[in-house]
Design an enzyme around this catalytic site. Structure first.
Site, PDB file in Angstrom:
ATOM      1  N   HIS A 175       0.808  -1.220   0.000  1.00 26.51           N
ATOM      2  CA  HIS A 175       0.000   0.000   0.000  1.00 26.51           C
ATOM      3  C   HIS A 175       0.837   1.263   0.000  1.00 26.51           C
ATOM      4  CE1 HIS A 175      -2.680  -2.862   2.511  1.00 26.51           C
ATOM      5  NE2 HIS A 175      -2.396  -3.308   1.317  1.00 26.51           N
ATOM      6  N   ARG A 216      -7.574   1.179 -10.978  1.00 26.39           N
ATOM      7  CA  ARG A 216      -7.502  -0.058 -10.179  1.00 26.39           C
ATOM      8  C   ARG A 216      -8.331   0.127  -8.905  1.00 26.39           C
ATOM      9  NH1 ARG A 216      -1.592   0.066 -12.066  1.00 26.39           N
ATOM     10  NH2 ARG A 216      -1.216  -1.982 -12.959  1.00 26.39           N
ATOM     11  N   ARG A 233     -11.656  -0.644 -13.532  1.00 27.13           N
ATOM     12  CA  ARG A 233     -11.433  -2.081 -13.511  1.00 27.13           C
ATOM     13  C   ARG A 233     -12.025  -2.604 -12.205  1.00 27.13           C
ATOM     14  NH1 ARG A 233      -6.255  -4.891 -13.190  1.00 27.13           N
ATOM     15  NH2 ARG A 233      -5.857  -3.812 -11.245  1.00 27.13           N
ATOM     16  N   GLU A 237      -5.495 -10.987 -19.918  1.00 28.96           N
ATOM     17  CA  GLU A 237      -4.368 -11.281 -19.042  1.00 28.96           C
ATOM     18  C   GLU A 237      -4.077 -12.781 -19.048  1.00 28.96           C
ATOM     19  OE1 GLU A 237      -4.256  -8.119 -15.617  1.00 28.96           O
ATOM     20  OE2 GLU A 237      -6.187  -9.151 -15.514  1.00 28.96           O
ATOM     21  N   ASN A 293       1.314  -6.973 -17.529  1.00 31.10           N
ATOM     22  CA  ASN A 293       1.986  -7.476 -16.318  1.00 31.10           C
ATOM     23  C   ASN A 293       1.591  -8.933 -16.076  1.00 31.10           C
ATOM     24  OD1 ASN A 293       2.701  -4.799 -16.032  1.00 31.10           O
ATOM     25  ND2 ASN A 293       1.141  -4.362 -14.496  1.00 31.10           N
ATOM     26  N   ASP A 294       0.290  -9.177 -16.105  1.00 31.15           N
ATOM     27  CA  ASP A 294      -0.172 -10.537 -15.860  1.00 31.15           C
ATOM     28  C   ASP A 294      -0.024 -11.407 -17.104  1.00 31.15           C
ATOM     29  OD1 ASP A 294      -0.919 -10.910 -13.165  1.00 31.15           O
ATOM     30  OD2 ASP A 294      -2.580  -9.512 -13.446  1.00 31.15           O
ATOM     31  N   ARG A 320       5.590 -12.413 -11.643  1.00 29.77           N
ATOM     32  CA  ARG A 320       5.937 -10.998 -11.816  1.00 29.77           C
ATOM     33  C   ARG A 320       6.511 -10.376 -10.547  1.00 29.77           C
ATOM     34  NH1 ARG A 320      -0.037  -8.169 -12.320  1.00 29.77           N
ATOM     35  NH2 ARG A 320       0.901  -6.308 -11.432  1.00 29.77           N
ATOM     36  N   CYS A 325      -2.485  -1.816 -21.239  1.00 35.30           N
ATOM     37  CA  CYS A 325      -2.472  -1.048 -19.996  1.00 35.30           C
ATOM     38  C   CYS A 325      -1.522  -1.569 -18.930  1.00 35.30           C
ATOM     39  CB  CYS A 325      -3.885  -0.923 -19.427  1.00 35.30           C
ATOM     40  SG  CYS A 325      -4.531  -2.468 -18.793  1.00 35.30           S
TER      41      CYS A 325
END
Ligand code: PEP
Ligand code: MG
Length: 755
Positions: A369, A476, A512, A611, A634-635, A645, A682
């Site tokens: 976080h 996100r 998302r 993804e 990324n995924d 990752r 993205c």
């Protein structure tokens, strides 16, 4: 030991005498000489010696009982002898038969043959042992716990005195390594971009020196008990507070915490320090140092977590003693670089986060976080810096490189100069990006590319204008859940979405839906341990199996988007039917809003993230159902290359700029075109200029990225001939290499593309 052991009263006398000696007008050597005489007499020891670290050896600086001419002659190498062992482990060593210990190193010049028992304690500061305090006796015996504690207390006071120089410059006796002075270079992981040059501020500072010894132990004990009461009632209040506000797991955590806070042995040890003459702050500080040392020494993650909990508790108590909720926080000058073992997002805000130049963490994770908040606030952050907190002192000069993950402590002036030059270069580039801000992203040969922002907090919306992006391509939503202590209520979700839409004005926002699971776990939501969380129950899979949470979120989105365009996309969709099911949930919420007479969104667009590789081969099945697609590289890449990752050992092993990955992206582009589906990219890769060359060459016209990527990508595009790039990249797709990064770079350099 012959004679009585020192009672608590005895160590109080010791502390008083110690202070008298340190405050008397004498040179440093005389002070140390008097000190050992006094300790030996008070502790009824035959020998008392002080060894201090000079260079790489521990040198005998003062002794009572050993031969006087051994002083400054007896030197033990790091790790040598019992003294070396104490320094190395930073723990007391209490043995009855010293000469038979395997690490005993005999030094004839000291005349220590007749001494059987040995008690050595480290002189430590910031976990750095820079000396050893020893008492020895002729008879073989183990020293009592009280005696060990008393000697530790003396060593602690001695450490502060030597290190601070406040009681005469003891350190001037030699190059004693009491304060870390040497320049150091630490390699960590970059969590948030930025280059900061500033001064170290310790998140958990030491107890102030002036308050180490207390004149009024009874008053000090009362102060300690008050502070203990306060932290206990604060925690109890949290545990017994609004039951809706905390769910199962967090209550459990708090209850454990309360149990620890009520633990008698923890309290007794602090109280005994105070009764021995320490100030309450110093008594807590001593225990805290021990918890830290134990946490660092244990390999068992559960034990380590427990010691960290205890340390957190010590910190709370220190803050309560200092008075005020955040009184542990120092006033921050404008050039602060915060040094912490670990930090929570709320704590970061406590500092008035915008005043911090940078944050360096011993632990932390890029997905944690605090890292998310740091990125949103534009504060440079580097984490996973080994032993950071024991290597920095408050006030040290620090350079923190949020690009490479490097941290320099007490840098030499030429290093500072080099970084200042880099900083100047960065600000020149930033000024150039600002000039590009209001211009559209367009290639040299006139191809228009839409650059969007990846965001996750309300704060991010300000970056839209600053960065010159045309909308939010990926919001996100789970970030709100991650930075919150409890499950955000419907109203809080609606409010956030409404604020983001408002801040974005006419620019589109793609929300998302919750992407939880994998590495994104919520402390307040019970979750089962999975062997392979990234391949497990995460993202839309949770949303479909337990639709209550997702429906709730969709309701908030529908409500927030009244009269506006609502774009919703689902993470980790793997099959077309999964998409259908998720879309049905959105439609149901829209219907429900209408039935209630609410206005609902003016338009609705629903998309899927690509993804999972399986969906990349099922795009035709989404034709006419989805309104858009977005590739989460990324995924997608972690599943494509079967490389976690988040695991530094493999995360950078495979390159998205490789023929197989580029072929996959080319195919997705073509299939999406055939299915009439707009598709964007993205993942983080979209914000890197070299990667963006490849994406644009493959025909992608929408890229969504972190704010820091918009300027560089826009600048790159303005110097790129898209047609030439297409030709170049297409010719690389048949290469047998694992990566064509070098070739793309060569193309860029050849054709004058600004990177
Ligand atoms: C991705 O996977 O590329 C993506 C954009 O989603 P996240 O990074 O949030 O998993
Ligand atoms: Mg993802």
């Amino acid at each position: 030991m012959t004679g009585p052991s020192p009672s608590l009263g005895g160590s109080r006398i010791l502390l008083r005498k110690l202070r008298e000696i340190m405050e008397a007008g004498a040179d440093a050597q005389q002070r140390l000489d008097r000190l050992v005489v006094m300790i030996a007499a008070t502790m009824v020891a035959d020998v008392c010696s002080i060894y201090l670290k000079r260079g790489r050896v521990y040198e005998l600086f003062a002794t009572e009982g050993l031969k006087a001419d051994a002083v400054h002659r007896t030197k033990l190498k790091e790790g040598e002898g019992l003294v070396g062992l104490v320094a190395e482990t930073a723990r007391p060593l209490n043995i009855a038969d010293a000469p038979r210990h395997e690490r005993f190193s005999y030094r004839p010049e000291t005349g220590e043959d007749p001494y059987q028992s040995f008690l050595g304690v480290p002189i430590v500061r910031s976990e750095r042992a820079f000396g050893v305090l020893v008492v020895q006796n002729k008879v073989a015996r183990t020293y009592g716990e009280d005696e060990v504690e008393a000697l530790q207390t003396i060593a602690m006071v001695l450490a502060e005195m030597v290190a601070s120089g406040a009681y005469g410059d003891v350190a001037a006796l030699g190059e004693i390594d009491a304060r870390p002075m040497k320049p150091e270079r630490l390699a960590g992981r970059a969590f948030s971009d930025g280059l900061a040059i500033g001064v170290a501020v310790l998140h958990e500072p030491h107890a102030p020196l002036g308050r180490i010894v207390a004149d009024d132990p009874a008053g000090e004990e009362a102060r300690l008990r008050q502070a203990l009461e306060r932290i206990r009632s604060d925690i109890a209040e949290l545990v017994n507070g609004d039951p809706a506000a905390i769910s199962g797991v967090s209550r459990e955590v708090l209850e454990t915490f309360l149990m620890l806070a009520s633990d008698a042995s923890w309290e007794n040890r602090i109280v005994s320090g105070v009764r021995a003459g320490l100030s309450a702050d110093a008594a807590v500080e001593r225990i805290r140092a021990e918890h830290r040392a134990k946490a660092a020494a244990t390999r068992d993650p559960h034990m380590r977590a427990r010691f960290h909990d205890l340390e957190d508790l010590d910190n709370r108590l220190l803050r309560a003693l200092a008075g005020g909720e955040h009184s542990g926080r120092q006033a921050i000058a404008g050039d602060a670089i915060l040094i912490a073992r670990e930090i929570g997002p709320a704590e970061l805000f406590d500092y008035g986060a915008r005043q911090l130049r940078g944050v360096a963490l011993e632990e932390g994770a890029p997905t944690a976080h605090a890292a998310i908040v740091a990125r949103a606030l534009g504060i440079a952050m580097v984490g996973r810096l080994p032993n950071l907190t024991s290597r920095v002192e408050a006030g040290d000069a620090v350079i923190l490189d949020g690009e490479s993950g490097e941290v320099r402590l007490r840098p030499e002036s030429d290093v500072v100069k080099a970084y200042e030059q880099r900083q100047a270069l960065r600000s020149e580039r930033a000024a150039e990006f600002r000039r590009l801000r209001d211009q559209p992203a367009i290639t040299k040969d006139g191809a228009r590319v839409t650059l969007l922002l990846n965001a996750g907090l309300a704060l991010d919306a300000v970056h839209l204008e600053e960065a010159g992006a045309e909308g939010i391509g990926l919001f996100r939503t789970e970030f709100q859940f991650m930075v919150s202590e409890t499950l955000p209520k419907l109203e809080a979700q609606t409010e956030l979405y409404r604020n983001v839409l408002q801040a974005a004005g006419d620019k589109p926002v793609t929300f998302r839906t919750l992407d939880l699971g994998g590495d994104k776990v919520l402390p307040y939501m019970a979750s089962e341990r999975e062997d392979n969380p990234a391949l497990g129950w995460r993202a839309i899979r949770i949303g479909l199996d337990r639709p209550a949470l997702l429906r709730y979120q969709l309701r908030a989105l529908v409500e927030a988007a009244e009269g506006r365009l609502l774009r919703v996309m689902f993470p980790l969709v793997t099959t077309a039917p999964e998409f259908d099911a998720a879309k049905a949930l959105v439609l149901r919420e829209v219907e429900w809003a209408k039935k209630r007479g609410a206005q609902g969104p003016a338009n609705l667009e629903v998309g899927a993230m690509i993804e999972a590789p399986a969906l990349a081969f099922a795009i035709d099945a989404l034709k006419g159902k989805a309104n858009f697609l977005s590739i989460g590289t990324n995924d997608l890449m972690q599943y494509f290359f079967a490389a976690d990752r988040g695991n530094p050992k493999v995360a950078d092993r495979y390159d998205i700029l490789s023929p197989p990955a580029l072929r996959l992206l080319k195919r997705i582009r073509e299939d999406a075109r055939a299915a009439d589906l707009p598709v964007s990219i993205c993942g983080e890769a979209a914000g890197r200029p070299l990667e963006a060359i490849a994406f644009v060459a493959l025909g992608y016209e929408r890229l969504s990225m972190p704010a820091s990527g918009v300027g560089p990508v826009k600048r790159m595009l303005a110097s790129l001939d898209r047609r030439l790039a297409e030709e170049a990249v297409m010719s690389m797709l048949d290469s047998a290499r694992a990566s064509v990064r070098g070739e793309i770079l060569a193309f860029a350099q050849r054709s004058g593309v600004s990177l």
